[in-house]
Design a protein around this motif. Sequence first.
Motif, PDB file in Angstrom:
ATOM      1  N   ILE A   1       1.237   4.252   5.449  1.00  0.00           N
ATOM      2  CA  ILE A   1       1.660   3.046   4.722  1.00  0.00           C
ATOM      3  C   ILE A   1       0.682   2.728   3.600  1.00  0.00           C
ATOM      4  O   ILE A   1       1.077   2.412   2.462  1.00  0.00           O
ATOM      5  N   VAL A   2      -0.596   2.812   3.895  1.00  0.00           N
ATOM      6  CA  VAL A   2      -1.607   2.517   2.876  1.00  0.00           C
ATOM      7  C   VAL A   2      -1.511   3.523   1.724  1.00  0.00           C
ATOM      8  O   VAL A   2      -1.588   3.152   0.538  1.00  0.00           O
TER       9      VAL A   2
ATOM     10  N   SER B   1       2.292   4.136  -4.890  1.00  0.00           N
ATOM     11  CA  SER B   1       3.367   3.392  -5.557  1.00  0.00           C
ATOM     12  C   SER B   1       2.802   2.374  -6.528  1.00  0.00           C
ATOM     13  O   SER B   1       3.276   2.241  -7.674  1.00  0.00           O
ATOM     14  N   THR B   2       1.770   1.654  -6.116  1.00  0.00           N
ATOM     15  CA  THR B   2       1.162   0.658  -6.994  1.00  0.00           C
ATOM     16  C   THR B   2       0.513   1.326  -8.206  1.00  0.00           C
ATOM     17  O   THR B   2       0.610   0.833  -9.338  1.00  0.00           O
TER      18      THR B   2
ATOM     19  N   VAL C   1       8.341   8.455  -6.118  1.00  0.00           N
ATOM     20  CA  VAL C   1       7.835   7.631  -5.011  1.00  0.00           C
ATOM     21  C   VAL C   1       8.612   7.917  -3.729  1.00  0.00           C
ATOM     22  O   VAL C   1       8.040   7.990  -2.630  1.00  0.00           O
TER      23      VAL C   1
ATOM     24  N   GLY D   1       7.192   9.257  -0.271  1.00  0.00           N
ATOM     25  CA  GLY D   1       7.406   8.589   1.012  1.00  0.00           C
ATOM     26  C   GLY D   1       7.959   9.527   2.057  1.00  0.00           C
ATOM     27  O   GLY D   1       7.560   9.492   3.225  1.00  0.00           O
TER      28      GLY D   1
ATOM     29  N   TYR E   1       1.141   5.301   0.814  1.00  0.00           N
ATOM     30  CA  TYR E   1       2.370   5.052   0.063  1.00  0.00           C
ATOM     31  C   TYR E   1       2.212   3.854  -0.868  1.00  0.00           C
ATOM     32  O   TYR E   1       2.590   3.900  -2.043  1.00  0.00           O
ATOM     33  N   TRP E   2       1.662   2.771  -0.334  1.00  0.00           N
ATOM     34  CA  TRP E   2       1.485   1.556  -1.145  1.00  0.00           C
ATOM     35  C   TRP E   2       0.529   1.807  -2.305  1.00  0.00           C
ATOM     36  O   TRP E   2       0.762   1.364  -3.433  1.00  0.00           O
ATOM     37  N   THR E   3      -0.549   2.566  -2.039  1.00  0.00           N
ATOM     38  CA  THR E   3      -1.538   2.836  -3.082  1.00  0.00           C
ATOM     39  C   THR E   3      -0.937   3.669  -4.206  1.00  0.00           C
ATOM     40  O   THR E   3      -1.090   3.351  -5.399  1.00  0.00           O
TER      41      THR E   3
ATOM     42  N   ASN F   1       3.219   2.334 -10.693  1.00  0.00           N
ATOM     43  CA  ASN F   1       3.741   1.170 -11.421  1.00  0.00           C
ATOM     44  C   ASN F   1       2.750   0.691 -12.475  1.00  0.00           C
ATOM     45  O   ASN F   1       3.132   0.341 -13.601  1.00  0.00           O
TER      46      ASN F   1
END
Length: 488
Positions: A49-50, A56-57, A167, A171, A52-54, A60
């Motif tokens: 999760i971390v 993805s952010t 992304v 994932g 993926y979030w990193t 962006n």
Amino acid sequence: MILRKPIALEDDASNRSWHNSSWSRAPLRWQLAIVTALMVAAAVGIMTIVAYWTVSTSLNRSVDSQLESVARSMLSRSVDPAFNKRIETEIESFKAYNPDTNILYFPPGASRGIGDNIPLVNEGEVIRGEIPISFRNQGDQRVLALNNEVGATVVLAQDLGPTYALVSSLGMVLLIIAGLGTLMAIAAGMVVSTTGLRPVSRLQRAVEHVTETDSLEPIEVVGRDELAQLTRSFNDMLESLEASRRRQTELVADAGHELKTPLTSLRTNIELLMIVSNSPTATISNEDRRDLEKDVIAQIEELSTLIGDLVDLAREDSRVQNAEFVDLGDTMSNALDRVRRRRPDVKFDFVRTDWYLFGDSFALGRAVVNLMDNAAKWSPPNGVVRLNMQPISDSEIHISVADSGPGIPAADRAKVFERFFRSVQARSMPGSGLGLSIVKKVVERHHGTIEVLDSDDGGTLMQITLPGSASEAIIRAQHPEEKLATEH
């Protein structure tokens, strides 16, 4: 990636009961494997999760930074007055280099833009110069509006489809990695549990072997870890059980041997009396009959004493004690009264002092009675048995019982506290050979010692050392629970 909130299980009594019973019945190997797998799976999930979030952010932010860079480059040329005259050419050139980006340009002071049709939402604030820049999402597009110092505004809308696809692919890859990591965690948990519980399995087989064969052989100890310590503790328990079994066997064997002699004599005398009573031809003098009856009574008393001593010895072996506040002076006085009634032919001198401890008053009294009976038995006619209480420090006292008998040979002093031991001189005297053994066990259970010395007149001096205090308040303060028990 969409994260869904896990469904909460109802915390009712039936679910808890099912969980507890199912989990408790599962083998320990499976429990360890499941716990290990869950912990590793949770760690892998959090890391996924971390990550993926990193990523993805970061993507962006990269899109926003690229849009802002392109917009500023476009606006930097708008400062040139000739730029507005060739704006359509500039826009076509821009789209040639940025085919995935729509552009809408507002010259300074203009209310209508030139370029692609981009729906405006909150970009009016930027166009009017109220704010310098804005970002927003519109479907699969990222929309940026940027205003410069001369009042020109550019609105860019970049297609995020490729970014979203990247992304999503990321994932999916992370999800596959998490799944593989969970499977590897389960396998690792099984390996760890199997390897780690191998000594436990060996210990279990040893316990089953003890149960099936009644053998108390120790288990081999491997390593120095906690399981090795558990094995050592189990071996210590087996050793204690073996020692207890050995003591029980010795007690039964010794008791059978000691009971055999008086029983044989008793049976012989009773059979002789029955023959004389039932046979008209057999005659016996009144004196011989009285001697036989006295022998029978003496043998019955000897058996009663021996059985009582065996019961007392078994009680001491069981290590059951009635812990209570003990006034040692009163305990010894009561014991002395009992012995005086049985031995009126012997004089007893008692030097008493105040002394208190926490222990078994009945056992201590029985031990003192045994010592005084023994001293009285070996004292000459009209002899004196001297009983003395002498504190040797604030926390210890000597209790001595001295007689004027023949004394105990030095070679026998180390053996007098053994079960059923009787010296050559004592074999002609009544007794079971258990009295001093019981005394020693009582004294040791009260954290004391006993030793054999010579009395002042050549007899035997039995000297006991016991802990305690001359102050009643000190002992009661050390054991407040006894005070509460007394009050209630």
